[in-house]
Design a protein around this motif. Structure first.
Motif, PDB file in Angstrom:
ATOM      1  N   THR A  15      46.039  34.122  35.721  1.00  0.00           N
ATOM      2  CA  THR A  15      47.170  34.418  36.212  1.00  0.00           C
ATOM      3  C   THR A  15      47.796  33.251  36.844  1.00  0.00           C
ATOM      4  O   THR A  15      48.812  32.701  36.760  1.00  0.00           O
ATOM      5  CB  THR A  15      47.317  35.758  36.924  1.00  0.00           C
ATOM      6  OG1 THR A  15      46.551  36.757  35.983  1.00  0.00           O
ATOM      7  CG2 THR A  15      48.241  36.087  37.364  1.00  0.00           C
ATOM      8  N   ILE A  16      47.082  32.842  37.959  1.00  0.00           N
ATOM      9  CA  ILE A  16      47.552  31.692  38.864  1.00  0.00           C
ATOM     10  C   ILE A  16      47.822  30.594  38.106  1.00  0.00           C
ATOM     11  O   ILE A  16      48.694  29.960  38.398  1.00  0.00           O
ATOM     12  CB  ILE A  16      46.487  31.568  40.109  1.00  0.00           C
ATOM     13  CG1 ILE A  16      46.228  32.891  40.909  1.00  0.00           C
ATOM     14  CG2 ILE A  16      46.763  30.525  40.857  1.00  0.00           C
ATOM     15  CD1 ILE A  16      45.274  33.032  41.879  1.00  0.00           C
ATOM     16  N   LEU A  17      46.802  30.064  37.431  1.00  0.00           N
ATOM     17  CA  LEU A  17      46.991  28.632  36.911  1.00  0.00           C
ATOM     18  C   LEU A  17      48.097  28.758  35.951  1.00  0.00           C
ATOM     19  O   LEU A  17      48.670  27.640  35.779  1.00  0.00           O
ATOM     20  CB  LEU A  17      45.699  28.134  36.430  1.00  0.00           C
ATOM     21  CG  LEU A  17      44.508  27.906  37.421  1.00  0.00           C
ATOM     22  CD1 LEU A  17      43.161  27.704  36.591  1.00  0.00           C
ATOM     23  CD2 LEU A  17      44.950  26.598  37.965  1.00  0.00           C
ATOM     24  N   ALA A  18      48.166  29.806  35.180  1.00  0.00           N
ATOM     25  CA  ALA A  18      49.297  29.749  33.933  1.00  0.00           C
ATOM     26  C   ALA A  18      50.494  29.893  34.923  1.00  0.00           C
ATOM     27  O   ALA A  18      51.930  29.255  34.389  1.00  0.00           O
ATOM     28  CB  ALA A  18      49.195  31.031  33.039  1.00  0.00           C
ATOM     29  N   GLY A  19      50.641  30.672  35.906  1.00  0.00           N
ATOM     30  CA  GLY A  19      51.864  30.689  36.719  1.00  0.00           C
ATOM     31  C   GLY A  19      52.229  29.349  37.392  1.00  0.00           C
ATOM     32  O   GLY A  19      53.567  29.114  37.763  1.00  0.00           O
ATOM     33  N   VAL A  67      43.540  28.358  28.915  1.00  0.00           N
ATOM     34  CA  VAL A  67      42.913  29.173  28.134  1.00  0.00           C
ATOM     35  C   VAL A  67      41.716  29.889  28.716  1.00  0.00           C
ATOM     36  O   VAL A  67      41.189  29.335  29.640  1.00  0.00           O
ATOM     37  CB  VAL A  67      42.021  28.310  26.915  1.00  0.00           C
ATOM     38  CG1 VAL A  67      41.384  28.813  25.897  1.00  0.00           C
ATOM     39  CG2 VAL A  67      43.316  27.297  26.281  1.00  0.00           C
ATOM     40  N   GLN A  68      41.648  31.100  28.376  1.00  0.00           N
ATOM     41  CA  GLN A  68      40.848  32.142  28.795  1.00  0.00           C
ATOM     42  C   GLN A  68      39.904  32.726  27.634  1.00  0.00           C
ATOM     43  O   GLN A  68      40.262  33.164  26.718  1.00  0.00           O
ATOM     44  CB  GLN A  68      41.110  33.221  29.534  1.00  0.00           C
ATOM     45  CG  GLN A  68      40.253  34.107  30.270  1.00  0.00           C
ATOM     46  CD  GLN A  68      40.848  35.191  31.179  1.00  0.00           C
ATOM     47  OE1 GLN A  68      42.123  35.321  31.083  1.00  0.00           O
ATOM     48  NE2 GLN A  68      40.087  36.123  31.395  1.00  0.00           N
ATOM     49  N   VAL A  69      38.452  32.560  27.820  1.00  0.00           N
ATOM     50  CA  VAL A  69      37.630  33.135  26.752  1.00  0.00           C
ATOM     51  C   VAL A  69      36.799  34.272  27.496  1.00  0.00           C
ATOM     52  O   VAL A  69      36.445  33.842  28.394  1.00  0.00           O
ATOM     53  CB  VAL A  69      36.779  32.016  26.186  1.00  0.00           C
ATOM     54  CG1 VAL A  69      37.672  31.190  25.360  1.00  0.00           C
ATOM     55  CG2 VAL A  69      35.941  31.284  26.959  1.00  0.00           C
ATOM     56  N   TYR A  70      36.451  35.047  26.687  1.00  0.00           N
ATOM     57  CA  TYR A  70      35.751  36.309  27.258  1.00  0.00           C
ATOM     58  C   TYR A  70      34.748  36.735  25.963  1.00  0.00           C
ATOM     59  O   TYR A  70      35.526  37.112  24.794  1.00  0.00           O
ATOM     60  CB  TYR A  70      36.630  37.460  27.651  1.00  0.00           C
ATOM     61  CG  TYR A  70      35.831  38.436  28.220  1.00  0.00           C
ATOM     62  CD1 TYR A  70      34.675  38.437  29.083  1.00  0.00           C
ATOM     63  CD2 TYR A  70      36.143  39.947  28.033  1.00  0.00           C
ATOM     64  CE1 TYR A  70      34.045  39.220  29.602  1.00  0.00           C
ATOM     65  CE2 TYR A  70      35.366  40.994  28.540  1.00  0.00           C
ATOM     66  CZ  TYR A  70      34.146  40.640  29.263  1.00  0.00           C
ATOM     67  OH  TYR A  70      33.292  41.739  29.614  1.00  0.00           O
ATOM     68  N   ARG A  71      33.778  37.216  26.246  1.00  0.00           N
ATOM     69  CA  ARG A  71      32.782  37.583  25.345  1.00  0.00           C
ATOM     70  C   ARG A  71      33.065  39.117  24.709  1.00  0.00           C
ATOM     71  O   ARG A  71      32.672  39.507  23.644  1.00  0.00           O
ATOM     72  CB  ARG A  71      31.367  37.505  25.817  1.00  0.00           C
ATOM     73  CG  ARG A  71      31.022  38.621  26.834  1.00  0.00           C
ATOM     74  CD  ARG A  71      29.607  38.579  27.421  1.00  0.00           C
ATOM     75  NE  ARG A  71      29.445  39.124  28.593  1.00  0.00           N
ATOM     76  CZ  ARG A  71      28.494  39.242  29.463  1.00  0.00           C
ATOM     77  NH1 ARG A  71      27.408  38.343  29.241  1.00  0.00           N
ATOM     78  NH2 ARG A  71      28.027  39.985  30.574  1.00  0.00           N
ATOM     79  N   ILE A 110      51.904  36.457  29.618  1.00  0.00           N
ATOM     80  CA  ILE A 110      52.510  35.658  30.745  1.00  0.00           C
ATOM     81  C   ILE A 110      51.886  34.266  30.230  1.00  0.00           C
ATOM     82  O   ILE A 110      52.446  33.182  30.871  1.00  0.00           O
ATOM     83  CB  ILE A 110      51.975  35.711  32.105  1.00  0.00           C
ATOM     84  CG1 ILE A 110      50.472  35.819  32.124  1.00  0.00           C
ATOM     85  CG2 ILE A 110      52.413  37.272  32.479  1.00  0.00           C
ATOM     86  CD1 ILE A 110      49.675  35.777  33.464  1.00  0.00           C
ATOM     87  N   GLY A 111      51.493  34.013  28.975  1.00  0.00           N
ATOM     88  CA  GLY A 111      51.287  32.782  28.535  1.00  0.00           C
ATOM     89  C   GLY A 111      49.803  32.139  28.738  1.00  0.00           C
ATOM     90  O   GLY A 111      49.446  30.879  28.190  1.00  0.00           O
ATOM     91  N   VAL A 112      48.823  33.048  28.968  1.00  0.00           N
ATOM     92  CA  VAL A 112      47.476  32.596  28.931  1.00  0.00           C
ATOM     93  C   VAL A 112      47.112  32.863  27.491  1.00  0.00           C
ATOM     94  O   VAL A 112      47.322  33.804  26.853  1.00  0.00           O
ATOM     95  CB  VAL A 112      46.720  33.679  29.673  1.00  0.00           C
ATOM     96  CG1 VAL A 112      45.160  33.344  29.650  1.00  0.00           C
ATOM     97  CG2 VAL A 112      47.199  33.550  31.172  1.00  0.00           C
ATOM     98  N   ASP A 113      46.421  31.734  26.867  1.00  0.00           N
ATOM     99  CA  ASP A 113      45.686  31.837  25.637  1.00  0.00           C
ATOM    100  C   ASP A 113      44.499  32.506  25.669  1.00  0.00           C
ATOM    101  O   ASP A 113      43.431  31.880  26.038  1.00  0.00           O
ATOM    102  CB  ASP A 113      45.293  30.343  25.173  1.00  0.00           C
ATOM    103  CG  ASP A 113      45.043  30.308  23.767  1.00  0.00           C
ATOM    104  OD1 ASP A 113      44.844  31.321  23.155  1.00  0.00           O
ATOM    105  OD2 ASP A 113      44.994  29.184  23.243  1.00  0.00           O
TER     106      ASP A 113
END
Length: 465
Positions: A186-190, A196-200, A223-226
């Motif tokens: 959230t912070i970095l996108a803002g 890019v965020q990946v989660y299992r 909010i723009g996070v891939d």
């Protein structure tokens, strides 16, 4: 037997500092504390405090969008200067560190700015080669970020590193789906990073209420996070001045930085616990009883190193209770249920206290009072963002078992909701409370009919037994 001290505290984070200050300043104990890094620990120096300030900084773009919706036609976020922010952030953390140190000194605590390890049940060795004996030893060393155990993992950064970057990465990969990963994404996108965020898993924030998880998952993308779900990295390698990452779906991508947010482990390695009879769990957590006492009567532990509930206010409460019990003649233990927590996302936060809907269903019958709506402030500005309010109620006792909020300032609201729930409030108590209008929080006291009712299914044989 005579000892140099009544208490030696290893770790200058929230739990250790509180225990030392109360034991010395309020109860007159002879106390020393050792901290090998900066006073204040994870929360103050590389966690809650700097992260929350970064969340505030990252909101400018959304605020400008909203202001244009209110008629401020030329509202723009402008250019974010990481260097300016970093200088102010460093100054603020130094100020807080000085306050922590000054409060310890004022209480009469002897401070050692160096590493300490345990020699035996009553002896602590300092990095300068000296030793101290103490009637009691308190371990409050917290936790450290865990690594995923894949090839090239050393090319990635841990969450601590984010606060020390000289410049922000143009394109960054966040690995993980917990609150640290989601907040940093959230912070970095803002702040303008291509994130890019990946989660299992199939939804972020495992352990939170599923409805809130789903809404948070959708918001990250909005909010723009891939956000790439059901995906895990399998290896990292240097690719010129970038980092190449391969994933378990056979894809590959390049990034300027990779940040691991794959959990935290208790920081017990190299502490000298092998010299004692202290018991550890497989993840390194120190086993303690309700009084924070280990298997060795003279050694105690509080905070994340015990892996009970890893939150700063919990560590503080545990440290305070320990000091009162051991030195103040007031035996106090800490209850580790109905603890409120919040995840600081943008524009809506996730906040929770008590049971999730899933936990309540597993426990027994439950009535779910829930509403999803567009809050007035953002709706007027043209936003389609939804917020959610939920109360979980035992239909037999009318007790409120849990509260979940997804919305602006949810963390502020859940703190107040936690008070009546901790006191054992019923749904009737909420209903009897007058609403404050117009607010989003009034929904907590105006929901009259359950949105759904869950009942434990029983077999026909059991029903007729």
């Amino acid at each position: 037997m005579s000892f140099d001290l009544d208490l030696f505290v290893i770790g200058g984070g929230s739990g250790g500092v509180r225990a030392a200050r109360i034991a010395a300043g309020e109860h007159g104990a002879r106390v020393a504390l050792a901290e090998e890094s900066r006073m204040g620990g994870t929360c103050v120096i590389r966690g809650c405090v700097p992260k929350k300030l970064m969340v505030f900084a990252s909101q400018a773009g959304l605020m400008a969008d909203e202001m244009r919706g209110y008629g401020w036609c030329d509202a723009q976020a402008g250019r974010f200067d990481w260097t300016v922010f970093r200088q102010k952030l460093d100054a603020e953390l130094t100020r807080l560190e000085m306050i922590y140190t000054a409060n310890l000194e004022k209480a009469g605590v002897e401070i050692f700015h160096q590493r300490a390890t345990i020699v035996d049940h009553h002896t602590v060795a300092l990095a300068d080669g000296t030793t101290r004996t103490a009637k009691h030893i308190l371990i409050a060393v917290g936790g450290r970020p865990a690594l995923p155990g894949i090839p090239g993992q050393e090319l990635g950064l841990i969450s601590d590193d984010l606060f020390l970057m000289e410049s922000l990465p143009r394109r960054v990969l966040l690995v993980g789906g917990g609150f640290i990963a989601c907040e940093f994404a959230t912070i970095l996108a803002g702040l303008g990073c291509e994130t890019v965020q990946v989660y299992r898993g199939d939804a972020v924030l495992r352990g939170f209420d599923r409805q809130a998880r789903d809404m948070a998952t959708l918001q990250l993308s909005a909010i723009g996070v891939d956000l790439r779900l059901n995906v895990n990295p399998t290896g990292l390698e240097r690719s010129g001045d970038r980092i190449g990452v391969t994933f378990n779906d056979d894809s590959r991508d390049d990034f300027d930085a990779v940040i691991w947010a794959t959990g935290r482990d208790p920081h017990t390695g190299g502490l000298g616990l092998e010299n004692t009879g202290v018991h550890l769990r497989p993840n390194g957590a120190i086993v303690v009883d309700e009084w924070s006492q280990t298997a060795v009567p003279s050694i105690f532990a509080v905070g994340d190193v015990t892996d009970r509930v890893n939150l700063t206010p919990v560590a503080i409460r545990e440290g305070h209770a320990f000091a009162d019990t051991m030195f103040g003649g007031r035996a106090r233990s800490v209850t580790h249920h109905n603890i409120a927590s919040a995840v600081y996302l943008r524009p809506h936060e996730v906040a929770s206290v008590g049971l999730t809907e899933e936990q309540a269903c597993a426990r027994g019958d439950v009535d779910v009072y829930a509403t999803v709506f567009r809050p007035m402030r953002s709706m007027f500005a043209g936003s389609d963002a939804r917020m959610m309010m939920k109360l979980l109620v035992d239909p037999d006792t009318d007790l409120v078992l849990g509260c979940h909020i997804f919305g602006p300032d949810a963390g502020e609201m859940i703190q107040l909701a936690a008070i009546p729930i901790t006191l054992g409030a019923t749904k009737a108590d909420f209903d009897a409370t007058m609403a404050v209008h117009p607010t989003a929080a009034e929904e907590l006291v105006t929901m009259r009919q359950p949105a759904r009712r869950h009942r434990l299914a029983v077999s026909a044989q059991a029903a007729t037994a």
